[in-house]
Motif scaffolding. Structure first.
Motif, PDB file in Angstrom:
ATOM      1  N   GLY A  18      23.215   5.050  48.359  1.00 24.41           N
ATOM      2  CA  GLY A  18      23.320   3.584  48.483  1.00 24.41           C
ATOM      3  C   GLY A  18      24.056   3.177  49.742  1.00 24.41           C
ATOM      4  N   ALA A  19      25.061   3.939  50.121  1.00 29.24           N
ATOM      5  CA  ALA A  19      25.855   3.602  51.314  1.00 29.24           C
ATOM      6  C   ALA A  19      25.213   4.134  52.596  1.00 29.24           C
ATOM      7  CB  ALA A  19      27.273   4.170  51.165  1.00 29.24           C
ATOM      8  N   GLY A  20      24.064   4.791  52.454  1.00 23.27           N
ATOM      9  CA  GLY A  20      23.350   5.268  53.643  1.00 23.27           C
ATOM     10  C   GLY A  20      23.956   6.510  54.268  1.00 23.27           C
ATOM     11  N   ALA A  28      24.448   3.693  43.152  1.00 27.45           N
ATOM     12  CA  ALA A  28      23.812   3.067  44.324  1.00 27.45           C
ATOM     13  C   ALA A  28      24.333   1.643  44.509  1.00 27.45           C
ATOM     14  CB  ALA A  28      22.295   3.081  44.160  1.00 27.45           C
ATOM     15  N   SER A  29      24.548   0.946  43.390  1.00 22.12           N
ATOM     16  CA  SER A  29      25.053  -0.435  43.502  1.00 22.12           C
ATOM     17  C   SER A  29      26.478  -0.423  44.078  1.00 22.12           C
ATOM     18  CB  SER A  29      25.014  -1.145  42.147  1.00 22.12           C
ATOM     19  OG  SER A  29      26.096  -0.718  41.336  1.00 22.12           O
ATOM     20  N   GLY A  83      27.591   1.824  46.197  1.00 19.94           N
ATOM     21  CA  GLY A  83      27.415   2.146  47.617  1.00 19.94           C
ATOM     22  C   GLY A  83      26.925   0.951  48.415  1.00 19.94           C
ATOM     23  N   GLN A  84      26.099   0.126  47.769  1.00 21.94           N
ATOM     24  CA  GLN A  84      25.549  -1.049  48.467  1.00 21.94           C
ATOM     25  C   GLN A  84      26.425  -2.284  48.289  1.00 21.94           C
ATOM     26  OE1 GLN A  84      21.875  -0.938  46.363  1.00 21.94           O
ATOM     27  NE2 GLN A  84      20.888   0.473  47.773  1.00 21.94           N
ATOM     28  N   LYS A  85      27.491  -2.120  47.514  1.00 23.15           N
ATOM     29  CA  LYS A  85      28.407  -3.233  47.177  1.00 23.15           C
ATOM     30  C   LYS A  85      27.638  -4.389  46.534  1.00 23.15           C
ATOM     31  CE  LYS A  85      31.620  -1.904  50.851  1.00 23.15           C
ATOM     32  NZ  LYS A  85      30.958  -0.657  51.218  1.00 23.15           N
ATOM     33  N   GLU A  86      26.786  -4.021  45.594  1.00 17.56           N
ATOM     34  CA  GLU A  86      25.996  -5.027  44.868  1.00 17.56           C
ATOM     35  C   GLU A  86      26.394  -5.053  43.403  1.00 17.56           C
ATOM     36  OE1 GLU A  86      21.905  -4.162  45.496  1.00 17.56           O
ATOM     37  OE2 GLU A  86      21.905  -5.008  47.522  1.00 17.56           O
TER      38      GLU A  86
END
Ligand SMILES: NC(=O)C1=CN([C@@H]2O[C@H](COP(=O)(O)OP(=O)(O)OC[C@H]3O[C@@H](n4cnc5c(N)ncnc54)[C@H](O)[C@@H]3O)[C@@H](O)[C@H]2O)C=CC1
Ligand SMILES: O=C(CO)COP(=O)(O)O
Length: 319
Positions: free
Chosen positions: A196-198, A254-255, A257-260
């Motif tokens: 998620g954070a790439g 993943a959320s 990592g994406q800060k979602e």
């Protein structure tokens, strides 16, 4: 007849698969959910798009279960003690198969340990391994591990739960099977966060491999057989959930990592289990830096990049 307590995604999928062989009783604690499933012959809340065959009877009230019926307990691990306590009189002397993965907050118990402490005269077992509910329900090929300390019961359960699409292996190493399923969910959250954070596939592979070493360290400290972790319940499930978007633990990671935002009503076993594992690791003095970093991420104490920097800057050592 097999009884399934818990009409979530996994309980329903197992009921669907087992109903291809014979009658199954599916229990939910929610009368509205039972009514909806009886009316539609589907479980649209948790496993949409799959029909419930006539072999499945749905109930919100199970007072007696014939002694010879195996009972599958398919509720989230943190709810298992409550379900067992509430139904202890009905569940006495049955073969109880935990179909959940995790470690209880506070006690540090796995599912079979919980069964043994709340319903001591039952035979406790666990069914675990790489399997998405949606795959099982669609009749896709799946292999699982049935772990039970009682060898005779383990053979009976293996036969009872094996279906044309669901191949059941058996082991007597209950603690190893419990830990494989519990610990891999924590790693799946970490892998989701990395992707998620790439941070890339290479970082994920490193996390899976070093995470697996950490899982084995904990399992050995608790008396598991080393080989069990290399089987379906450990390595198998680690690979599945660390690499698939179908995994809720992975998607939760993943959320992060994406800060979602992530829907809090979705079952993510690894979140509570990560905290329980940290407590257990401290008590046992087992070194688990990856689990600690993932727990800090879940708790909001670290960002993914900080967690990764922390792990990369640890003193160099032999593999
Ligand atoms: N969904 C999957 O693909 C797989 C799930 N599992 C495991 O199965 C376990 C259950 O997960 P899912 O079925 O996927 O979750 P879910 O979120 O789909 O369903 C959980 C079910 O438990 C019920 N429940 C919650 N608290 C309860 C209580 N106190 N009393 C009675 N019922 C209660 C809920 O009503 C819900 O129907 C978890 O430990 C999970 O790790 C294992 C393999 C695959
Ligand atoms: O345990 C599972 C697959 O084996 C299901 O994974 P999730 O709970 O992450 O969806």
């Amino acid at each position: 007849m097999i009884t399934v307590l818990g009409a979530g995604a996994f309980g329903t999928a197992l009921a669907i698969s087992l109903a291809r062989k014979g009658p199954v009783q599916l229990w939910t604690h929610d009368p509205d959910h039972a009514k909806a499933m009886q009316d539609t012959r589907r479980n649209d809340r948790r496993l949409p798009g799959v029909d419930l065959s006539e072999n499945i009877s749905i109930s919100e009230n199970i007072d007696t279960i014939p002694a010879q019926n195996p009972v599958l307990l398919a509720v989230p691990l943190q709810q298992l003690r409550g379900v067992l306590t509430e139904r202890a009189a009905t569940l006495r002397q049955h073969q109880l198969v935990a179909c959940c993965k995790g470690m209880e907050l506070g006690s540090g118990s796995g599912p079979v340990q919980l069964i043994n402490s709340v319903v001591p005269d039952a035979v406790g077992a666990i069914l675990t391994g790489p399997s998405f509910a949606a795959d099982i329900a669609r009749g896709l090929p799946t292999a699982l591990t049935l772990a039970c300390a009682d060898e005779a019961a383990s053979g009976t359960l293996q036969q009872a739960l094996n279906t044309p699409n669901l191949r059941i292996y058996r082991t007597t190493d209950v603690i190893g099977a419990e830990l494989g399923g519990a610990l891999k969910n924590v790693m799946a959250i970490g892998c989701g966060a990395v992707i998620g954070a790439g941070l890339g596939d290479s970082a994920r592979a490193a996390l899976m491999t070093r995470g697996f070493a950490e899982m084995a360290r904990m399992a050995t400290a608790l008396g598991a057989q080393p080989d069990t972790l290399s089987g379906l319940s450990g390595f198998g499930d680690l690979v599945l959930t660390c690499t698939s978007d179908q995994s809720r633990n992975y998607r939760f990671g993943a959320s992060l990592g994406q800060k979602e935002w992530f829907d809090p009503t979705i079952t993510v076993e690894g979140a509570a289990t990560a905290r329980a594992v940290c407590d257990r690791a401290s008590a046992l003095q087992v070194d688990m830096p990856i689990t600690r970093a993932i727990t800090a991420l879940i708790n909001g104490d670290l960002q993914v990049e900080q967690a990764m920097d922390m792990l990369l800057s640890r003193p160099l050592k032999e593999e």
